[in-house]
Design a protein around this motif. Structure first.
Motif, PDB file in Angstrom:
ATOM      1  N   VAL A   1       0.555  -1.687  -0.079  1.00 19.21           N
ATOM      2  CA  VAL A   1      -0.134   0.157  -0.542  1.00 19.21           C
ATOM      3  C   VAL A   1       0.751   1.437   0.354  1.00 19.21           C
ATOM      4  N   VAL A   2       1.992   1.168   0.808  1.00 21.80           N
ATOM      5  CA  VAL A   2       2.740   2.986   1.447  1.00 21.80           C
ATOM      6  C   VAL A   2       3.837   2.631  -1.001  1.00 21.80           C
ATOM      7  N   ARG A   3       3.562   1.310  -1.713  1.00 21.08           N
ATOM      8  CA  ARG A   3       4.220   1.643  -2.810  1.00 21.08           C
ATOM      9  C   ARG A   3       2.982   2.361  -3.845  1.00 21.08           C
ATOM     10  N   ASP A   4       2.101   2.358  -3.472  1.00 17.44           N
ATOM     11  CA  ASP A   4       0.758   2.194  -3.710  1.00 17.44           C
ATOM     12  C   ASP A   4       0.182   4.492  -4.467  1.00 17.44           C
ATOM     13  N   MET A   5       0.608   4.582  -2.430  1.00 17.52           N
ATOM     14  CA  MET A   5       0.718   5.850  -2.437  1.00 17.52           C
ATOM     15  C   MET A   5       1.535   6.645  -3.549  1.00 17.52           C
ATOM     16  N   PHE A   6       2.575   6.080  -3.933  1.00 18.48           N
ATOM     17  CA  PHE A   6       3.404   7.256  -4.722  1.00 18.48           C
ATOM     18  C   PHE A   6       2.565   7.092  -5.944  1.00 18.48           C
ATOM     19  N   GLY A   7       1.844   6.669  -6.533  1.00 19.74           N
ATOM     20  CA  GLY A   7       1.098   6.858  -7.677  1.00 19.74           C
ATOM     21  C   GLY A   7       0.659   8.138  -7.743  1.00 19.74           C
ATOM     22  N   PRO A   8      -0.004   8.806  -6.691  1.00 20.20           N
ATOM     23  CA  PRO A   8      -0.873   9.977  -7.109  1.00 20.20           C
ATOM     24  C   PRO A   8       0.561  11.088  -6.017  1.00 20.20           C
ATOM     25  N   LEU A   9       1.672  11.139  -5.196  1.00 18.07           N
ATOM     26  CA  LEU A   9       2.182  11.897  -5.334  1.00 18.07           C
ATOM     27  C   LEU A   9       2.925  12.247  -6.722  1.00 18.07           C
TER      28      LEU A   9
ATOM     29  N   PRO B   1      -5.547   4.726  -4.775  1.00 22.27           N
ATOM     30  CA  PRO B   1      -5.365   4.863  -6.267  1.00 22.27           C
ATOM     31  C   PRO B   1      -4.306   4.705  -6.489  1.00 22.27           C
ATOM     32  N   VAL B   2      -4.002   3.684  -7.724  1.00 25.86           N
ATOM     33  CA  VAL B   2      -2.720   3.654  -8.864  1.00 25.86           C
ATOM     34  C   VAL B   2      -2.592   4.634 -10.005  1.00 25.86           C
ATOM     35  N   VAL B   3      -2.089   5.971  -9.832  1.00 26.67           N
ATOM     36  CA  VAL B   3      -2.455   6.878 -10.478  1.00 26.67           C
ATOM     37  C   VAL B   3      -1.022   6.451 -12.049  1.00 26.67           C
ATOM     38  N   ALA B   4      -0.278   6.272 -11.526  1.00 27.89           N
ATOM     39  CA  ALA B   4       1.065   6.640 -12.006  1.00 27.89           C
ATOM     40  C   ALA B   4       2.195   5.622 -11.316  1.00 27.89           C
ATOM     41  N   ALA B   5       3.753   4.826 -11.558  1.00 30.45           N
ATOM     42  CA  ALA B   5       4.587   4.289 -11.358  1.00 30.45           C
ATOM     43  C   ALA B   5       4.830   4.769 -10.401  1.00 30.45           C
TER      44      ALA B   5
ATOM     45  N   GLN C   1      -2.583  -7.355  -1.967  1.00 31.62           N
ATOM     46  CA  GLN C   1      -1.190  -7.889  -1.883  1.00 31.62           C
ATOM     47  C   GLN C   1      -0.852  -8.028  -2.943  1.00 31.62           C
ATOM     48  N   VAL C   2      -0.106  -6.969  -3.674  1.00 33.57           N
ATOM     49  CA  VAL C   2       0.446  -7.040  -4.789  1.00 33.57           C
ATOM     50  C   VAL C   2       1.252  -6.202  -5.093  1.00 33.57           C
ATOM     51  N   PRO C   3       2.530  -7.428  -5.092  1.00 39.34           N
ATOM     52  CA  PRO C   3       3.666  -7.711  -5.367  1.00 39.34           C
ATOM     53  C   PRO C   3       3.941  -6.058  -6.007  1.00 39.34           C
ATOM     54  N   ALA C   4       5.849  -5.787  -6.011  1.00 37.77           N
ATOM     55  CA  ALA C   4       6.136  -4.257  -6.696  1.00 37.77           C
ATOM     56  C   ALA C   4       6.061  -4.757  -8.072  1.00 37.77           C
TER      57      ALA C   4
END
Length: 639
Positions: free
Chosen positions: A99-107, A147-151, A202-205
């Motif tokens: 989830v932390v990785r997913d948060m980088f998308g909006p950032l 949300p996954v906006v972008a990697a 549970q989404v692998p990076a």
């Protein structure tokens, strides 16, 4: 106006370095699962996560700070011995890092991420309280709402291109801000951005768009959207920055200076020649200066190419987490062993390799590896091994994915291809074992009878071959039933400069990729044989179809083809009939703007300044075959 106005550069550095730190944390978590008592690993993981939390606190990313704070507390208790690491605790930690990785998308879009799902925060609190000590008690798998906006890797680097110094900066100015920003209670900050389609935590990076179901039984809220699999990576998700060793930049600078001095020398000699003051020594000096310039330009070209080279380990480090999560989902025991992480490859090729390697690693775990009880019954250890290796072989990079699983049976593949209507019985019976293995690359081919969230749609290996061919690479398969499968990928070091063979047809020069060329042979019309109404030539007991370059281009031949180039692609081998050949060359391909002729990959300039078209042989092969009768008629060989 963005909340991060005036802090764009700090935000970019934070995203770039935090993504690397999180990838390192993921890999060390996989290692920690094998060595739960390794205090050094726990300390490294704690420090990496603490740095990420500190940066988020400085930038006031409250949703990330809230999640990171709980997870960091869990790491702290584990390293102090207050909690014992087990599979349930590890699953909660893996969910949190995902989830932390997913948060980088909006950032990366200058937006605040939404809060983590309350179920995930509750699971972390339960783990902190020791409620997850028993593996037997199933916990609800949290669902990410970020949300996954972008990697996260889409953020550009600093203007200088140097290593970001975020970690050093944070050690000085962040601790107080991080502590102040860290919430004392379990209340989550209010979301500042509406959530898009929720995805499982549970989404692998490494999946880059492919979503795996959680390994443990999950209670998914009704609002959660179904996971999508096999989603391609969009260009917006690729990195547009590169880290370069300053020594390589110094080399480019020095060579540029040497070229400038040589240019001045050539200018002086040219002036002497134009003014009629030249003598034999002037001509000799001119020859020496031109030779020196040629050497310097070659060295500069190599130095610039090296600035684009990146260790492939930056890509490989994503896959241990992928293999671990998928193996747990399938109730298998798999260890991914990586060798050759220091091997360097062109950066753009590394990005384009992500999708193929994701499919190959997933296929090895899903299709190749047996369940533990099956492996034990077959006399194998319960834990399987998948080896991912990379090495430089000449001017190519060889990447191999090898497993010690059940292997592939040629007869089974042949039967599956017939059942799915991909080939007819006559064609299937004519295939040898190696050709049967190539059937897995056919669109729609799958050995699974039922479609699952992991496989069964028959698109994975087709994507692999297509992407490898776009990189001018070759893919081969060897498999022994009961022992395992090895998939080898051969790639050029870089796409910026392409080694080609320059040939001629219809009084026009063309370039074909040298990676596809096996050898050149003379063509005698008397040795052309007809097989299934197609022209063929037997070369060392190998029957190869003959294809005229003029006919593939749709042109009328102007001369009798005198030579044949033995071509080898990922799909098949054939002989390309040409009028003559010029030789080998290294060219820089330039795209043709606004037009895309059939079978043309781009253009380049020859030494005499003429334009040479670089052919896309796979595209040309879609043309109809010339008939044997036409090859033997006088009209086909004018004059």
């Amino acid at each position: 106006m963005s909340e991060f106005s005036g802090m764009e550069e700090l935000l970019q550095d934070f995203i770039l370095e935090s993504c690397d730190l999180l990838s390192d944390v993921d890999n060390k978590l996989v290692e920690l699962e094998k060595q739960p008592n390794n205090t050094a690993l726990l300390n490294d993981i704690f420090r990496g996560f603490h740095t990420i939390k500190g940066g988020a606190g400085f930038l006031n990313v409250k949703a990330m700070v809230t999640l990171c704070h709980r997870t960091e507390n869990l790491f702290d208790k584990l390293r102090n011995g207050e909690l014992t690491l087990n599979s349930r605790v590890m699953d909660v930690i893996m969910d949190a890092t995902g989830v932390v990785r997913d948060m980088f998308g909006p950032l990366s879009q200058r937006q605040q991420p939404v809060s983590a799902d309350p179920a995930l925060l509750a699971a972390l609190d339960e783990a902190l309280a020791g409620s997850a000590a028993s593996d037997a008690a199933p916990a609800a798998a949290p669902v990410a709402t970020a949300p996954v906006v972008a990697a996260a890797t889409t953020a550009p680097a600093t203007a200088s291109g140097a290593e970001p110094n975020w970690a050093t900066l944070m050690q000085v100015i962040v601790p107080a801000a991080a502590v102040a920003a860290a919430p004392a209670s379990t209340a989550t900050p209010v979301a500042t951005q509406p959530a898009l389609a929720p995805i499982p935590a549970q989404v692998p990076a490494a999946v880059s768009g492919e979503v795996l179901p959680a390994a443990a039984p999950a209670k998914t809220p009704a609002k959660a959207a179904p996971a999508k699999t096999n989603a391609p990576v969009s260009s917006s998700q690729q990195e547009n920055t590169i880290r370069i060793d300053t020594n390589r930049l110094d080399m480019v600078l020095n060579l540029s200076g040497e070229i400038g001095l040589t240019k001045n020398r050539l200018t002086t000699l040219r002036t002497e020649i134009l003014q009629g003051h030249s003598d034999p020594n002037t001509l000799r000096s001119l020859d020496e200066a031109v030779s020196q310039l040629d050497l310097l330009v070659s060295d500069l070209q190599n130095a610039v190419m090296k600035t684009r080279m990146q260790p492939i380990g930056r890509l490989f480090q994503k896959y241990p987490r992928l293999a671990r999560d998928l193996a747990r989902q399938l109730n298998k025991e798999v260890e991914l062993i990586i060798v050759g992480e220091e091997t360097e490859l062109d950066k753009t090729m590394i990005e384009d390799l992500n999708d193929p390697l994701v499919h190959l690693v997933r296929n090895a775990v899903d299709h190749g590896i047996e369940l533990p009880e099956e492996r034990i019954a077959a006399g194998k250890p319960a834990k399987a091994e998948v080896h991912l290796t990379a090495e430089q072989v000449g001017d190519h990079i060889l990447i191999e994915i090898q497993d010690d699983g059940k292997g592939m049976n040629a007869d089974v593949l042949r039967r599956k291809a017939i059942e799915k209507g991909l080939i007819d019985v006559e064609t299937a019976n004519a295939l040898d074992e190696k050709q049967c293995l190539q059937l897995i690359f056919l669109p729609g081919f799958s050995t699974k009878d039922q479609i699952s969230s992991v496989s069964g749609r028959g698109v994975g290996m087709d994507v692999v071959r297509t992407n490898i061919q776009k990189l001018n690479g070759r893919i081969d398969i060897t498999s022994v039933p009961g022992e395992g499968t090895r998939i080898s990928i051969s790639l050029p070091l870089t796409l910026a400069i392409l080694p080609v063979l320059v040939v001629r047809a219809c009084n026009q020069a063309f370039a074909v990729p040298l990676a596809m060329v096996r050898e050149i042979i003379p063509i005698d019309p008397n040795v052309i044989q007809e097989v299934s109404n197609k022209p063929t030539i037997v070369v060392r007991d190998e029957i190869l179809p003959l294809k005229s370059l003029s006919h593939l281009l749709g042109w009328e031949p102007t001369d009798k083809p005198a030579f044949g180039v033995l071509m080898q692609s990922a799909a098949h081998s054939f002989i390309l009939a040409i009028d003559s050949f010029v030789g080998r060359d290294d060219v820089v391909i330039k795209p043709l703007q606004n037009i895309r002729p059939k079978g043309v990959a781009g253009a380049t300039l020859s030494g005499d300044g003429s334009v040479v078209l670089v052919l896309d042989m796979e595209d040309l092969m879609n043309n109809k075959d010339v008939t044997p009768a036409a090859l033997r008629t006088p009209e086909y060989y004018p004059g």
